[in-house]
Design an enzyme around this catalytic site. Structure first.
Site, PDB file in Angstrom:
ATOM      1  N   PHE A  93     -35.267 -56.078  18.630  1.00  0.00           N
ATOM      2  CA  PHE A  93     -34.051 -56.678  19.168  1.00  0.00           C
ATOM      3  C   PHE A  93     -34.285 -57.243  20.570  1.00  0.00           C
ATOM      4  CE2 PHE A  93     -33.427 -52.782  21.562  1.00  0.00           C
ATOM      5  CZ  PHE A  93     -32.591 -53.128  22.612  1.00  0.00           C
ATOM      6  N   LYS A  94     -35.336 -56.774  21.228  1.00  0.00           N
ATOM      7  CA  LYS A  94     -35.609 -57.239  22.594  1.00  0.00           C
ATOM      8  C   LYS A  94     -36.092 -58.694  22.633  1.00  0.00           C
ATOM      9  CE  LYS A  94     -36.246 -52.517  24.008  1.00  0.00           C
ATOM     10  NZ  LYS A  94     -37.145 -51.397  24.272  1.00  0.00           N
ATOM     11  N   ASP A  95     -36.487 -59.235  21.481  1.00  0.00           N
ATOM     12  CA  ASP A  95     -36.809 -60.659  21.422  1.00  0.00           C
ATOM     13  C   ASP A  95     -35.636 -61.503  21.921  1.00  0.00           C
ATOM     14  OD1 ASP A  95     -39.430 -60.549  20.357  1.00  0.00           O
ATOM     15  OD2 ASP A  95     -38.657 -60.349  18.320  1.00  0.00           O
TER      16      ASP A  95
END
Length: 355
Positions: free
Chosen positions: A82-84
């Site tokens: 999700f950090k993308d």
């Protein structure tokens, strides 16, 4: 943290409710990034470019399950983390400023798993950025380790280090407190200490709310419960800020057996356990959730000195009982169950299982 948080009325929320995820990010960023920093046309282009490599046409998708349960799919980026979502935007902003100022920076990142690969992906090949990632040996999944160690760009430098992610954060923090050293070498971080990361993550909560509420004509607006699995509490802090801005969400934090946030929310016990326990959710194997500092600041009505004193005591003693005035305030966060599946000691290979 911003000195002031804008308050969003019903009309603004209604206008935002039909936006795509990228357009929602644009509106949210425009509240905090003025045209004197990045002109709106440039801001829109940077965010458009940031999301161009996501696999899903919506970038973020809400899957509807039974009985009103929904899952927000945040894994459609290049590294499946999700950090993308936040890092691709942060990297675009960073390169924009570096090109304008003709500067070069060295990014230093410690990772518990997914931050390292997402940070590398966001800046690999950038001419104005070198990135140094400290990879805790044996504490990441095999997929995450390969994502970090197989990038062959000249500006990417990955080092395997002994210890867990909390332990490798200590020398990184010591480096960043040496202001002269930081200025000399133009150092910065892309961990969720970086405000831009938290800013973008606020969009997850707005997007989820708008997809879950069929109409914004109800009065009062119905609350939506958002369950946030967390390690360093960056996404949790983003949700708390969204709440403060007027989004009617209830946050429920879920942790594994590294449960410092659970204990803090339940009984004000902000203290380290003896060890970090390795689990199959390696990115959540964290004992020092540094974004709780932001949440304490929000809870204390922006009391910077009180928050500083609290965090300095935590650094000295590794154990703080939250003051009564903080414990008595209505918490923006509820604590869900401790979900834990530890890595079996008898099977070293399980430590690399990505499931």
């Amino acid at each position: 943290m911003p000195e002031e948080l804008p308050q969003l009325g019903r009309e603004t929320l209604r206008q935002w409710s039909t936006l795509s995820y990228p357009n929602l990010v644009k509106e949210l960023c425009a509240l905090f990034i003025g045209p004197e920093l990045i002109p709106r046309e440039d801001l829109n282009e940077l965010i458009h470019r940031a999301f161009s490599r996501f696999r899903h046409k919506e970038v973020v998708h809400l899957s509807r399950l039974r009985n009103g349960l929904n899952v927000l799919e945040l894994w459609h980026g290049v590294t499946y983390a999700f950090k993308d979502l936040s890092l691709c935007c942060t990297a675009q902003f960073l390169q924009y400023f570096l090109e304008k100022r003709e500067k070069h920076v060295t990014v230093v990142v410690g990772t518990s798993g997914d931050t390292g690969s997402a940070a590398i992906e966001s800046v690999q090949g950038a001419k104005n950025v070198d990135i140094i990632v400290l990879l805790p040996k044996g504490h990441c999944t095999k997929i995450q380790e390969l994502q970090m160690t197989t990038v062959l760009k000249d500006n990417v430098h990955v080092f395997g280090v002994e210890g867990n992610s909390d332990e490798l954060d200590e020398p990184i923090k010591a480096v960043f407190t040496d202001v002269a050293f930081v200025k000399k070498h133009n150092l910065m971080s892309l961990n969720s200490v970086n405000w831009s990361r938290v800013l973008i993550q606020m969009a997850h909560h707005f997007f989820a709310y708008f997809r879950c509420v069929p109409s914004l004509d109800m009065h009062p607006l119905p609350p939506v419960e958002v369950v946030v699995p967390t390690g360093a509490a960056g996404n949790l802090a983003a949700g708390c800020i969204a709440q403060k801005m007027g989004l009617p969400i209830r946050l429920v934090v879920t942790v594994n057996c590294n449960d410092i946030i659970h204990r803090t929310v339940q009984r004000g016990d902000f203290s380290l356990s003896e060890t970090v326990k390795p689990t199959l959710a390696s990115a959540m194997d964290i004992q020092v959730p540094y974004n709780m500092e932001r949440i304490f600041w929000l809870l204390s009505d922006s009391d910077s000195q009180g928050t500083r004193a609290l965090m300095e005591q935590f650094e000295r003693t590794q154990s703080v009982s939250l003051p009564k005035e903080l414990q008595s305030k209505p918490s923006p966060v509820l604590s869900g169950p401790r979900l834990c599946r530890q890595v079996p000691r008898s099977c070293p290979g399980c430590r690399a299982d990505p499931r």
